[in-house]
Design a protein around this motif. Structure first.
Motif, PDB file in Angstrom:
ATOM      1  N   ARG A 219     -11.413 -68.428 -13.239  1.00  0.00           N
ATOM      2  CA  ARG A 219     -10.269 -68.155 -14.119  1.00  0.00           C
ATOM      3  C   ARG A 219     -10.699 -67.227 -15.253  1.00  0.00           C
ATOM      4  NH1 ARG A 219      -9.438 -73.745 -13.755  1.00  0.00           N
ATOM      5  NH2 ARG A 219      -9.780 -74.203 -15.962  1.00  0.00           N
ATOM      6  N   CYS A 220     -11.890 -67.505 -15.781  1.00  0.00           N
ATOM      7  CA  CYS A 220     -12.415 -66.690 -16.883  1.00  0.00           C
ATOM      8  C   CYS A 220     -12.579 -65.239 -16.424  1.00  0.00           C
ATOM      9  CB  CYS A 220     -13.766 -67.265 -17.265  1.00  0.00           C
ATOM     10  SG  CYS A 220     -14.069 -67.119 -18.988  1.00  0.00           S
ATOM     11  N   ALA A 221     -13.159 -65.082 -15.220  1.00  0.00           N
ATOM     12  CA  ALA A 221     -13.388 -63.738 -14.689  1.00  0.00           C
ATOM     13  C   ALA A 221     -12.052 -63.039 -14.452  1.00  0.00           C
ATOM     14  CB  ALA A 221     -14.175 -63.820 -13.390  1.00  0.00           C
ATOM     15  N   ALA A 222     -11.055 -63.797 -13.969  1.00  0.00           N
ATOM     16  CA  ALA A 222      -9.758 -63.188 -13.692  1.00  0.00           C
ATOM     17  C   ALA A 222      -9.111 -62.706 -14.988  1.00  0.00           C
ATOM     18  CB  ALA A 222      -8.859 -64.198 -12.986  1.00  0.00           C
ATOM     19  N   GLY A 223      -9.197 -63.536 -16.022  1.00  0.00           N
ATOM     20  CA  GLY A 223      -8.623 -63.125 -17.323  1.00  0.00           C
ATOM     21  C   GLY A 223      -9.288 -61.846 -17.824  1.00  0.00           C
ATOM     22  N   GLU A 224     -10.617 -61.840 -17.735  1.00  0.00           N
ATOM     23  CA  GLU A 224     -11.381 -60.666 -18.175  1.00  0.00           C
ATOM     24  C   GLU A 224     -10.960 -59.436 -17.362  1.00  0.00           C
ATOM     25  OE1 GLU A 224     -14.676 -58.814 -20.224  1.00  0.00           O
ATOM     26  OE2 GLU A 224     -13.435 -60.560 -20.586  1.00  0.00           O
ATOM     27  N   ALA A 225     -10.800 -59.617 -16.026  1.00  0.00           N
ATOM     28  CA  ALA A 225     -10.437 -58.488 -15.169  1.00  0.00           C
ATOM     29  C   ALA A 225      -9.051 -57.969 -15.546  1.00  0.00           C
ATOM     30  CB  ALA A 225     -10.473 -58.913 -13.707  1.00  0.00           C
ATOM     31  N   LEU A 226      -8.156 -58.892 -15.860  1.00  0.00           N
ATOM     32  CA  LEU A 226      -6.794 -58.480 -16.226  1.00  0.00           C
ATOM     33  C   LEU A 226      -6.847 -57.602 -17.483  1.00  0.00           C
ATOM     34  CD1 LEU A 226      -3.979 -59.122 -15.120  1.00  0.00           C
ATOM     35  CD2 LEU A 226      -3.762 -60.825 -16.912  1.00  0.00           C
ATOM     36  N   GLY A 227      -7.617 -58.063 -18.473  1.00  0.00           N
ATOM     37  CA  GLY A 227      -7.748 -57.280 -19.717  1.00  0.00           C
ATOM     38  C   GLY A 227      -8.309 -55.901 -19.438  1.00  0.00           C
ATOM     39  N   ARG A 228      -9.366 -55.871 -18.633  1.00  0.00           N
ATOM     40  CA  ARG A 228      -9.999 -54.579 -18.318  1.00  0.00           C
ATOM     41  C   ARG A 228      -9.022 -53.662 -17.569  1.00  0.00           C
ATOM     42  NH1 ARG A 228     -14.928 -53.110 -20.326  1.00  0.00           N
ATOM     43  NH2 ARG A 228     -16.308 -54.858 -20.652  1.00  0.00           N
ATOM     44  N   MET A 229      -8.195 -54.276 -16.677  1.00  0.00           N
ATOM     45  CA  MET A 229      -7.219 -53.451 -15.949  1.00  0.00           C
ATOM     46  C   MET A 229      -6.236 -52.831 -16.922  1.00  0.00           C
ATOM     47  SD  MET A 229      -6.290 -55.453 -12.497  1.00  0.00           S
ATOM     48  CE  MET A 229      -4.696 -54.758 -12.228  1.00  0.00           C
ATOM     49  N   ALA A 230      -5.733 -53.637 -17.833  1.00  0.00           N
ATOM     50  CA  ALA A 230      -4.783 -53.116 -18.818  1.00  0.00           C
ATOM     51  C   ALA A 230      -5.434 -51.949 -19.582  1.00  0.00           C
ATOM     52  CB  ALA A 230      -4.412 -54.223 -19.794  1.00  0.00           C
ATOM     53  N   GLN A 231      -6.735 -52.101 -19.844  1.00  0.00           N
ATOM     54  CA  GLN A 231      -7.455 -51.060 -20.590  1.00  0.00           C
ATOM     55  C   GLN A 231      -7.495 -49.755 -19.789  1.00  0.00           C
ATOM     56  OE1 GLN A 231     -11.588 -51.998 -20.985  1.00  0.00           O
ATOM     57  NE2 GLN A 231     -11.931 -50.664 -22.726  1.00  0.00           N
ATOM     58  N   VAL A 232      -7.840 -49.850 -18.467  1.00  0.00           N
ATOM     59  CA  VAL A 232      -7.987 -48.600 -17.715  1.00  0.00           C
ATOM     60  C   VAL A 232      -6.650 -48.029 -17.262  1.00  0.00           C
ATOM     61  CG1 VAL A 232     -10.347 -48.987 -16.967  1.00  0.00           C
ATOM     62  CG2 VAL A 232      -8.493 -49.808 -15.555  1.00  0.00           C
ATOM     63  N   VAL A 233      -5.613 -48.887 -17.126  1.00  0.00           N
ATOM     64  CA  VAL A 233      -4.304 -48.334 -16.751  1.00  0.00           C
ATOM     65  C   VAL A 233      -3.662 -47.709 -17.988  1.00  0.00           C
ATOM     66  CG1 VAL A 233      -1.974 -48.885 -15.981  1.00  0.00           C
ATOM     67  CG2 VAL A 233      -3.943 -49.870 -14.824  1.00  0.00           C
ATOM     68  N   GLY A 234      -3.722 -48.493 -19.092  1.00  0.00           N
ATOM     69  CA  GLY A 234      -3.286 -47.943 -20.372  1.00  0.00           C
ATOM     70  C   GLY A 234      -1.828 -47.547 -20.441  1.00  0.00           C
ATOM     71  N   GLU A 235      -0.958 -48.190 -19.672  1.00  0.00           N
ATOM     72  CA  GLU A 235       0.474 -47.868 -19.769  1.00  0.00           C
ATOM     73  C   GLU A 235       1.227 -49.069 -20.303  1.00  0.00           C
ATOM     74  OE1 GLU A 235       2.036 -46.521 -16.061  1.00  0.00           O
ATOM     75  OE2 GLU A 235       0.495 -44.964 -15.862  1.00  0.00           O
ATOM     76  N   ALA A 236       2.127 -48.805 -21.232  1.00  0.00           N
ATOM     77  CA  ALA A 236       2.834 -49.913 -21.883  1.00  0.00           C
ATOM     78  C   ALA A 236       3.620 -50.745 -20.878  1.00  0.00           C
ATOM     79  CB  ALA A 236       3.763 -49.355 -22.953  1.00  0.00           C
ATOM     80  N   SER A 237       4.266 -50.088 -19.907  1.00  0.00           N
ATOM     81  CA  SER A 237       5.116 -50.847 -18.974  1.00  0.00           C
ATOM     82  C   SER A 237       4.263 -51.807 -18.149  1.00  0.00           C
ATOM     83  CB  SER A 237       5.852 -49.878 -18.043  1.00  0.00           C
ATOM     84  OG  SER A 237       4.891 -49.080 -17.359  1.00  0.00           O
ATOM     85  N   PHE A 238       3.093 -51.323 -17.720  1.00  0.00           N
ATOM     86  CA  PHE A 238       2.185 -52.166 -16.927  1.00  0.00           C
ATOM     87  C   PHE A 238       1.755 -53.389 -17.734  1.00  0.00           C
ATOM     88  CE2 PHE A 238      -2.158 -53.121 -15.363  1.00  0.00           C
ATOM     89  CZ  PHE A 238      -1.849 -53.392 -14.038  1.00  0.00           C
ATOM     90  N   ILE A 239       1.392 -53.124 -18.993  1.00  0.00           N
ATOM     91  CA  ILE A 239       0.945 -54.226 -19.859  1.00  0.00           C
ATOM     92  C   ILE A 239       2.090 -55.219 -20.048  1.00  0.00           C
ATOM     93  CG2 ILE A 239       0.147 -54.770 -22.198  1.00  0.00           C
ATOM     94  CD1 ILE A 239      -1.096 -51.877 -22.138  1.00  0.00           C
ATOM     95  N   ALA A 240       3.292 -54.682 -20.274  1.00  0.00           N
ATOM     96  CA  ALA A 240       4.445 -55.561 -20.492  1.00  0.00           C
ATOM     97  C   ALA A 240       4.677 -56.438 -19.273  1.00  0.00           C
ATOM     98  CB  ALA A 240       5.686 -54.710 -20.763  1.00  0.00           C
TER      99      ALA A 240
END
Length: 1973
Positions: free
Chosen positions: A869-890
């Motif tokens: 679960r910890c790794a998944a949360g971290e991966a989600l954050g990193r994905m948001a970082q590399v995608v960097g689009e507001a709609s994706f984050i939302a």
């Protein structure tokens, strides 16, 4: 909150506030009460006691939360102990009633717990006063213990512990009851209860004798059971109990033994019991030790780790001296553990057991023993290794009997060897150079014993021996070269033994890997030797199948190790290496196929090993020689690498054909391939991505792997802050190395050298003592994951999508445990890839790639495994970082919001709350601002879910992440968050430590968010602030050390933002207590906080820490440990008082921190301690000088104990050796009370080095503080005025003593620091006079000490860096002028002479231990020292020659540094240098020539001599450059002085002859050298020209662009050298002949002035310019005179000088122009208004101040040179430059001619007047062509001067005398040009008139003198008008004298001068007119 601050609870205020805030209000009141009760007046307390008791007992039943009940109980107990005690029994009964109550509801629980807490507090505080009631109380508590739930159980146990503490022996009757009831709870399912029982029993064993006698075995069994399925806290508590009980059983405390006749347990029994735990199987009650061990079953890891900690507690409790005495027995017992078959059932188990045993040894021997005892321990370990090795050799050599047991013995012995050798290595390495006795004493034979293990049949043992040798080499670098030679020789002799080939190559590789830690390196030739050995091994591998494998491995291992020596060595072997690599792999597919067809299984094994080895060597090359990685080299490397990649795909078929035993070798090849690819730029292998990615994905998705191996990288890829969820904070404890074994991933913590032999030469990862590569299976997966992260960002989107889909498929396919493993690996790879994308700033890809990734990640947020679960949360954050689009984050955020609103299960609530936190963490406040409100409200709701601590932990952790990342945007949510945090802190049970840790994190994040606002006084802010303080107080009081650490960092933040509101008087003492905590994180936090406090308020910090010592002193003066250092854990019982009792003695916090440096090994912690001490030193050392010096002295005194012993015994004096032995014996036998006064461990060498550095810092601080520190007379008078005044000079003998102790120590680092201190002392005190003996200095009395400190540094085996430093000190000492007697100087001088002989020995003659550049350093240091001495000697000689020959010196005249010089014969020092000069000059010139060549730019490198220079070899050119850079300047200065004194008359041949004549001492300078010199001798002019070019070249090259970090001494030395050089006639002619050299030099000096500001440098520059101008003048003069002789006949004379006939000066070629440019720069720097540009700029306002003394000297020097310039020009040239020069001189005269009180003429004025005189009297200006211009110039200048001297109110009063002098000069010298110009005449007269009318008699006198000269002028046309105008005025003035007589000598002088004028006038008048008077 302020309303809560009253003695009685303010009930009205309480009633008015809301229900929610009441608990906080009550807590705040209790906090106030806690502080105030202690300080309050007893009568006040007694008056209000009744009401107070009512209020407090009322609170018991108001359901208080955990922190409140703790404080409540404390206050009630305090109240009774201060006030009256008669109602105490009533209160006690009340509490007992509450405890008995049958109400079991949850609502009543807090009240019960509060009552329990009160009972405990009463007994703790009042103890035996309540003795009568105690049986009932105890029974009551024990009864309720049976029925209580877990919170109640732990609270009751804590109370029982307090009852026991308070009553001591008086509670004996209940001991057995308590024991019986408590022991069963040791295996309670609640971990908090287990901890509480352990603590309770620990208290009980202090008095209950049966626990460590009859019940000893049962206690042990119980503890082992308690350790099963335990967590870290339980392991710590239980191991403490077990260790302490065992220690008590062995050595009971005196008092208890006296009371009862006790049978003591024997050492063997105790150890036997401990061993059963270490080797114990799974659960099952022990019948007896022996039987249990026969049964099978695996060992329980948690039990083993716990028992390991218990061993450490056991030894620590018994203390260091016990360990010293019983070390041999203890060692053999511990080593037996690891040889037991049960400890080594599987390989991983064996590694675990080894790690445990190593931990036991490190934690005891490493920290409890001082250096002497550690050396003794090392001897013991050596003997143990020797004994084991003998047994192994016996088995190996015994070929006859086929004994099976022998093989088992060898297998067991390897583990013993590994443990023993690792500890031995660590010991030697930590002892560093102090370990030299171990090597030097033949009786120990350490090296022989360790080397013998290199032939052990087991690889693990061989590697451990090699590692041990590496440690020895790093500790004693002089051993590296001999070791290498020895190993090479043995390898050669024992080529036919597989073990020898393997063992000795390991050893050589290890030694090469250690070289980077030896600053002096190894000789260059060793690289060649290694290459030839390796080549030989690889070549002969195929000859003998028995050895092929070992030889192949050994050859490549050596080549890999060679690469660590870096590019300077590898460069020479690179072509050969590239060839070797190319030949290992098949060239084409065809060859590969052919290979497959013909090889058998053994050939394949050797081939694969060889290829793995080659790839490993390549990896090492790429990692260690990045400079050599040119495109060409990479291209050549890629050929074999691509072959390897092709081969990979064929391997499975080979394995199929030849058997599975090849799998390991194949895996090794893959590992090496992945490793090297990860280091190369991915662009280089783009073509192979497809094949490579297939391999990588198959690797970590376990496609071909049946084992469920997981990667170890997940933890490092997750965020460090998430440790609270993962529990990986275990990384940060003192037990990290063993706790790692219990981590969930595969083979965690089972690192061992044998898993990857190449790690023997690689750099050790930070924080590890011994390299521990993980087993191959894990390493390959790790490498594949890491490489995946590198490659992924460079792969096309299509492939990314395929892989992500494939991952999802793999997860779906797998089941159960395997699924978890596959998922862990995939997640680690995905995280690695996302991290790679973020670092490359690239994006994830189009929608479908994102979707696939998102599906994968979101699926794991609901996984039951928290790590996933910890790794998944971290991966989600990193994905948001590399995608960097507001709609994706939302979209992601919304998904989690919905999930959290509906989900009820713990798993998805925790996973999705973390997802929110990670999103905010990686996108930051701006990107996720719009979701902030929703996120916060959801998380605040989740945090209140009291039913699940896990949900609370995760949601609070996420909240902390959001607060951290939102910054100021969070400001609106601060109040609700804070109130929630406080509520939870007051209600959550303390056993949920993770929740409390997260609350601490939230609190810290909130404090940071509010930030500097916290200083404000607004109501809201002060509420926030007091809430934060309450929160800190609660967390500070928590029992868990991590929560306490969080509290400390919160307070640290608060102190940063609002320092006034943090109460240091309570914070500092609590920090001091934490410094001795057994938890690393808490110690770290405490030191980090102290570091910040000491930066601002060091004095207060020390004061509050001392108050702690005073209190402790009052309380326990009987048992206190008084020692200059911290008693670590010195004597019995100390282990307990280590936490409550405080360890601060009269040396204060500083002493405690110094003591910690000896015990702590954590890097971060030590560096913070250094900083803290540094800050304290900076602010306090000058005021508390003797205290700090005493501290340093105490630390350094430890070194004198060691070294004096060594000095004695080195004389091989039988007596002294015997004496030493007896000392040791007495040391071992006397173990009485007196030992308590000694520190537990004498300061170790690293601490002593730090103390020596502190000493140097103290000296520098004093220098900046007050001059009296360096003036004995001033210091003594200051001391008389105020005895508290403490000045450095009064401690000089201590300073010298400390520097001496350090400089003569064993430790090389300490010797360096000592010599540095000595040099500082000499520099600072050299000129301090001795008031009682005028003409002497105070350092004279210490010359014996200085000589004695320096002598050992010149012994034969001293390393080069120390000799270099010692030479520096020698030259400082000789040059300081302290010693006046030549015979005394000779002692130190002889040291330099002896080292000069070594320099002459030439290259390569001495047997080399270190890198060649070390010899360069040493030789150059010697030459530099001689140069410095020579410069000083010449200065003294020059001074002596320039002074008038008067014998006695005025005693008050202490201006110059050489206070005693005049008593020496004038050439004293020079007589010491003279005999060596012929040699020295030759060596100096050679060194300069080397330096000149080495400073050439890279493009001229082809011009460097191929075999190096006089003092460097071509291989070590880079390091040599640094040494030349440090020493060239003094050498240059010396050479210039020498050339100047010999006048360039000494040709090379005579030098050489002189060398052979004088140098009888040195046979090395052979005849052939001299003969050669004769034969090739150049003619003298050519030699001289070369020398000039050399010196000018070096100077110009340096002055062009001196680096800013260059010491100013180099610049001054260089300028002085130029000045000296240009003093000699030859150099002047040389520089004047070729004008361009002069111009070049001037432009370089101009550049220098642009960057270097100090006036001293500007002054030197003007000196050099003057020399250049003078040289040109002399040369021109010469030319003119020769021309004049020739041109007597001819009429026309060509215009000599610059400017020719036209008068034009060409910039860049004209010397005059360059000079003027440079001088103008200096003038404008000091008088900016001279430049129109400067004075027009708005920022510039003309200063009306006088020039400083330095500026005045500079301006004067510039004017003097300016006025000399016209003499270099032709008449036309003069006309070009004169207007500028005259303008400048006139302006300078105006600006600097300011009246001074003492009528002194300032240097610029006198220079200007002299300049005017020089110019006005120029002979060449008078030619016909220039006459008109000249006249105009002169008139304008005079007009300018007249105009300037008009009085002006805004300016300071002008100096009239100077102006008049200037006018007189014009009138006198330029009369013809001025006669008849009426305006000028009038102006001049008015000046004279006003001067005659001046009220200052001095001006009058001067005016008369000047008039006299004008009146007497030969040209009557000039003088007559002046006589007519001024004579009557003169007569008037003189007549007036009759009326008022002269009142002073000055007035009288004026009258006398006037009369002289009158007399002259009378004489001038013609005879007939004289009478009219």
């Amino acid at each position: 909150m302020e309303l809560a601050h009253s003695l009685l609870l303010n009930e009205e205020a309480l009633a008015q506030i809301t229900e929610a805030k009441r608990p906080v209000f009550i807590f705040e009141w209790l906090r106030f009460l806690d502080k105030v009760l202690v300080a309050a007046n007893k009568t006040d307390v007694k008056e209000k006691q009744k009401k107070l008791v009512e209020q407090l007992t009322g609170l018991i039943s108001s359901s208080p939360g955990p922190p409140t009940r703790k404080l409540l109980a404390k206050n009630l107990a305090a109240l009774y102990s201060i006030g009256d005690t008669y109602t105490v029994f009533q209160t006690l009964d009340k509490c007992n009633d509450i405890i008995r109550s049958k109400d079991d509801t949850a609502a009543y629980l807090p009240t019960k717990l509060a009552a329990v807490a009160c009972v405990g507090a009463f007994y703790e505080k009042m103890g035996r006063m309540l003795g009568s009631a105690f049986p009932e109380t105890v029974n009551n508590l024990l009864k309720s213990l049976k029925s209580a739930e877990s919170q109640g159980r732990s609270e009751i146990l804590m109370s029982l512990q307090k009852v026991l503490t308070g009553l001591g022996g008086a509670a004996a009757s209940s001991h057995r009851d308590i024991y019986k009831n408590a022991r069963s709870l040791l295996t309670d399912r609640s971990m908090a209860v287990r901890c509480a029982v352990a603590k309770c029993l620990l208290e009980l064993q202090n008095e209950a004798v049966f626990m460590w006698t009859a019940e000893l075995e049962n206690i042990a069994t119980l503890c082992f059971k308690a350790l099963e399925n335990s967590n870290y806290g339980v392991r710590v508590a239980v191991s403490k109990l077990l260790g302490t009980v065992m220690a008590t059983a062995l050595m009971p405390k005196q008092a208890t033994v006296m009371r009862q006749n006790v049978k003591r347990a024997t050492f063997d029994e105790v150890l036997e019991l401990m061993a059963t735990g270490f080797l114990r199987g799974g659960s099952g009650f022990l019948k007896s030790g022996g039987e249990m061990l026969k049964v099978g079953g695996s060992v329980n890891r948690e039990v083993r780790v716990g028992v390991t900690q218990a061993y450490v507690v056991f030894v620590t409790t018994l203390g260091g001296q016990w360990l010293e005495r019983s070390f041999a027995t203890f060692l053999s017992h511990v080593l037996d553990l690891v040889s037991h078959p049960r400890a080594t059932q599987t390989h991983v188990d064996a590694v675990y057991s080894r790690r445990c045993v190593s931990f036991i040894l490190r934690a005891t021997v490493g920290s409890l023993l001082g250096e002497k005892a550690q050396i003794a321990a090392a001897k013991e370990i050596c003997q143990a290794i020797g004994k084991q090795m003998k047994a192994v050799e016996a088995v190996v050599n015994d070929t006859s009997s086929e004994n099976k047991s022998g093989a088992a013995d060898i297998a067991a012995s390897q583990h013993v060897m590994v443990c023993a050798l690792q500890e031995l290595g660590s010991l030697v390495q930590s002892l560093s150079a102090t370990a030299s006795p171990l090597i030097q004493e033949a009786s120990i034979g350490l090296l022989e014993i360790v080397t013998s293990v290199l032939l052990h049949p087991s690889m693990a043992a061989r590697l451990a021996a090699a590692w041990c040798l590496r440690c020895v080499a790093v500790a004693l670098p002089f051993q590296v070269t001999p070791f290498l030679d020895r190993c090479a020789e043995r390898l050669n002799n024992l080529k036919t033994s597989p073990e020898a080939v393997s063992g000795y190559s390991f050893a050589m590789a290890a030694l090469l890997g250690g070289v980077h830690q030896c600053p002096l390196g190894i000789p260059h030739a060793k690289g060649k030797m290694v290459v030839s050995i390796a080549e030989d091994l690889l070549r002969t591998a195929a000859q003998n199948s028995r050895l092929s494998l070992q030889r192949t491995q050994a050859g490549w291992l050596l080549l890999g190790a060679l690469m660590t020596l870096g590019p300077s060595v590898v460069r020479y072997h690179l072509p050969k290496m590239l060839l070797l690599w190319r030949n290992v792999f098949p060239r084409s597919l065809k060859e590969l196929e052919a290979e497959k067809a013909r090889g058998d299984s053994f050939t394949w094994q050797v081939t694969l090993e060889g290829r793995a080895g080659a790839l490993c060597a390549m990896r090492s090359f790429v990692a260690h020689c990045p400079e050599l990685l040119t495109e060409d080299a990479i291209r050549k490397l890629m050929t074999p690498i691509e072959c390897a990649m092709t081969m990979m795909s064929h391997i499975p078929s080979v394995i199929k054909a030849h058997g599975a035993h090849l799998k390991a070798s194949a895996a090794m090849v893959r590992l090496r391939l992945y490793d090297i690819l990860a280091l190369l730029p991915p662009k280089t292998y783009e073509g192979s991505f497809n094949a490579l990615l297939r391999e990588l994905v198959a690797e970590f998705t376990l496609t071909d792997n049946s084992a469920n191996t997981t990667t170890s990288l997940l933890r490092s890829l997750c965020h460090y802050d998430d440790s609270v969820l993962l529990g990986s904070w275990l990384q940060e404890t003192d037990h990290k190395s063993i706790e790692d074994q219990l981590q969930p991933n595969s083979a965690s913590g089972s690192g061992a050298l044998e898993h990857d032999p190449s790690s023997i030469y690689l750099r050790i990862p930070a924080g590890e003592a011994v390299p521990g590569p993980l087993p191959l299976g894990v390493s390959v997966i790790d490498a594949s994951v890491a490489l995946f992260g590198v490659v992924f960002p460079h792969v096309s989107y299509k492939h990314r999508l395929q892989m992500l889909d494939h991952f999802a498929e793999c997860v779906k396919q797998a089941k159960g445990v395997r699924q978890q493993a596959v998922q862990l690996n995939i997640f680690t790879a995905v995280l690695s890839a996302l991290k790679g994308l973020a670092e490359n700033k690239s994006t994830l890809g189009p929608e479908e790639v994102r979707k696939s990734a998102l599906t994968l990640v979101m699926g794991a947020l609901d996984n039951p495994n928290p790590i996933l679960r910890c790794a998944a949360g971290e991966a989600l954050g990193r994905m948001a970082q590399v995608v960097g689009e507001a709609s994706f984050i939302a979209r992601m955020a919304q998904y989690s919001f919905d999930k959290l609103k509906s989900a009820r299960d713990v798993v998805s609530r925790t996973g999705h709350s973390l997802a929110l936190g990670c999103l905010h963490r990686y996108v930051g406040g701006i990107g996720s601002g719009q979701h902030l409100k929703t996120s916060v409200s959801i998380l605040l709701a989740l945090a209140q879910d009291g039913t699940s601590p896990e949900v609370q932990t995760w949601s609070l952790h996420s909240l902390a992440l959001i607060v951290d990342s939102s910054g100021p945007m969070y400001r609106g949510y601060v109040e609700p968050t804070l109130s929630l945090v406080l509520t939870l802190l007051l209600t959550v049970p303390p056993s949920h430590t993770e929740v409390h840790q997260c609350l601490g994190r939230c609190l810290g994040a909130i404090i940071t968010t509010v930030g500097p606002e916290l200083q404000g006084n607004a109501a809201t802010i002060s509420t926030i602030r007091s809430s934060c303080l309450v929160g800190c107080a609660i967390t500070q009081d928590h029992s868990d050390s991590l929560v306490q650490a969080a509290a400390i960092s919160c307070l640290q933040q608060l102190h940063m933002f609002a320092p006034r509101h943090v109460n240091l008087s309570s914070l500092v003492p609590s920090l001091c207590v934490h410094l001795c905590s057994s938890h690393l994180l808490l110690r770290r936090a405490a030191v980090a906080c102290l570091r910040q406090l000491a930066q601002r308020e060091a004095a207060e910090v020390c004061e509050y820490a001392m108050s702690l010592a005073k209190n402790a002193g009052d309380k326990e003066s009987a048992s206190a440990n008084v020692s200059p250092f911290v008693p670590g854990v010195g004597h019995r019982g100390d282990i307990h008082c280590r936490h409550q009792g405080v360890n601060i003695t009269d040396t204060g916090l500083e002493g405690l921190l110094f003591g910690m440096l000896d015990r702590e090994t954590d890097r971060k912690l030590c560096s913070d301690i250094h900083d803290t001490l540094g800050h304290m030193l900076s602010s306090l050392a000058v005021e508390k000088l003797s205290h700090w010096l005493m501290l340093c002295k105490d630390v350094l005194a430890a070194s004198s104990d060691m070294s004096t012993a060594a000095l004695l015994s080195s004389g091989k004096d039988e007596e002294s050796e015997k004496k030493d032995e007896t000392d040791d014996d007495t040391m071992f036998t006397t173990l009485g009370e007196e030992d308590k006064s000694k520190p537990s461990v004498a300061p170790r060498w690293a601490t002593r080095v730090f103390a020596a550095d502190c000493l140097c810092r103290i000296i520098n601080l004093c220098e900046n503080a007050d001059q009296a520190h360096f003036d004995l007379a001033l210091a003594r008078s200051a001391k008389l005025r105020n005895p508290k005044n403490d000045l450095l000079v009064l401690h000089l003998s201590d300073l010298i003593r400390m520097a001496f102790m350090a400089a003569t120590d064993h430790s090389n680092q300490l010797r360096m620091a000592g010599l540095q201190a000595l040099e500082d002392i000499i520099k600072k005190f050299a000129s301090v006079p001795e008031p009682e003996f005028p003409g002497h200095v105070i350092l004279e009395q210490y010359q014996a000490n200085v000589g004695a400190a320096l002598r050992p540094a010149f012994s034969q085996d001293t390393p080069s860096d120390i000799i270099a430093k010692a030479c520096q000190v020698c030259s400082t000492w000789i040059g300081s002028g302290v010693v006046s007697d030549l015979n005394d100087l000779r002692r130190v001088h002889n040291l330099l002479v002896s080292s000069l002989d070594k320099v002459q020995a030439g290259k390569g003659s001495s047997s080399q231990l270190y890198r060649e550049s070390a010899t360069t350093m040493e030789k150059l240091a010697v030459l530099k020292a001689w140069a410095e001495v020579y410069v000083v000697a010449m200065n003294i000689k020059k001074e002596a020659e320039s002074k008038p020959k008067k014998a006695i010196k005025n005693p008050d005249d202490d201006d110059d540094d050489y206070g005693t010089i005049d008593e020496l014969p004038p050439d004293s020092l020079i007589t010491l240098v003279q005999p060596e000069l012929p040699t020295l000059s030759r060596l100096w010139l050679a060194a300069l020539k080397d330096y000149a060549l080495l400073t050439l730019p890279a493009e001229f490198s082809s011009q460097l001599p191929p075999d190096g220079g006089a003092f460097y070899t071509p291989e070590t050119i880079d390091t040599a450059r640094l040494h030349y850079r440090n020493s060239w300047a003094p050498i240059l200065h010396a050479v210039a002085l020498w050339l100047n004194s010999t006048g360039f008359t000494c040709p090379e041949s005579t030098e050489a002859a002189a060398v052979s004549g004088i140098q009888k001492r040195s046979p090395a300078v052979g005849v052939n050298q001299v003969a050669g010199a004769m034969a090739s001798a150049k003619p003298l002019p050519e030699v001289n020209q070369d020398r000039m070019h050399l010196i000018l070249g070096v100077s110009i090259q340096f002055l062009c662009s001196p680096r800013p970090e260059e010491p100013i001494e180099h610049v001054t030395a260089c300028l002085q050298a130029l000045h000296t050089l240009l003093g000699s006639p030859y150099a002047r002619i040389h520089i004047a002949e070729d004008q361009l050299i002069g111009v070049e030099l001037l432009s370089v000096l101009h550049r220098l002035l642009l960057t270097w500001n100090p006036p001293s440098i500007q002054l030197l520059v003007t000196g050099v310019v003057q020399q250049i101008v003078r040289a040109a003048q002399d040369y021109l003069q010469e030319k003119r005179s020769t021309l004049n002789e020739e041109d007597m006949e001819k009429e026309s004379c060509p215009a000599l000088g610059e400017g020719g006939d036209s008068g034009g000066l060409i910039p860049g070629k004209s010397l005059v122009f360059s000079t003027m440019e440079l001088l103008m720069f200096i003038l404008v720097r000091h008088m900016p208004h001279l430049s129109a540009k400067m004075s027009d700029s708005p920022s510039h306002i003309t200063p009306k101040t006088r020039l400083s003394e330095e500026s005045a000297r500079l301006v004067a020097a510039t004017v003097a040179i300016l006025s000399e310039l016209p003499s270099l020009c032709s008449p036309a040239g003069c006309m070009t430059i004169l207007p500028t020069i005259l303008f400048l001189i006139a302006r300078i005269l105006k600006d600097t001619a300011i009246k001074s009180a003492d009528n002194q003429v300032s240097p610029p004025v006198s220079a200007a007047l002299q300049g005017i005189k020089n110019i006005v009297t120029l002979p060449m200006a008078k030619t016909e062509e220039t006459q008109k211009q000249w006249t105009a110039l002169i008139r304008s200048t005079l007009a300018c001067i007249l105009e300037c001297s008009q009085p002006d109110d805004s300016m300071p009063a002008p100096d009239e005398v100077s102006t008049l002098t200037a006018i007189a000069l014009f009138l006198w010298s330029a009369s013809s040009e001025i006669i008849g110009v009426q305006s000028l005449q009038n102006g001049c007269m008015s000046r004279f008139k006003s001067a005659l009318n001046s009220c200052d008699p001095w001006v009058q006198a001067k005016c008369y003198q000047l008039l006299l000269s004008v009146f007497q002028h030969s040209n009557r046309a000039l003088s007559t008008p002046y006589i007519h105008s001024l004579a009557p005025l003169v007569v008037e003035k003189l007549k007036a004298v009759e009326r008022n007589r002269p009142a002073s000598t000055t007035e009288l002088l004026a009258v006398q001068e006037g009369i002289k004028v009158l007399e002259t006038l009378v004489a001038l008048g013609e005879e007939q007119n004289r009478v009219c008077f």
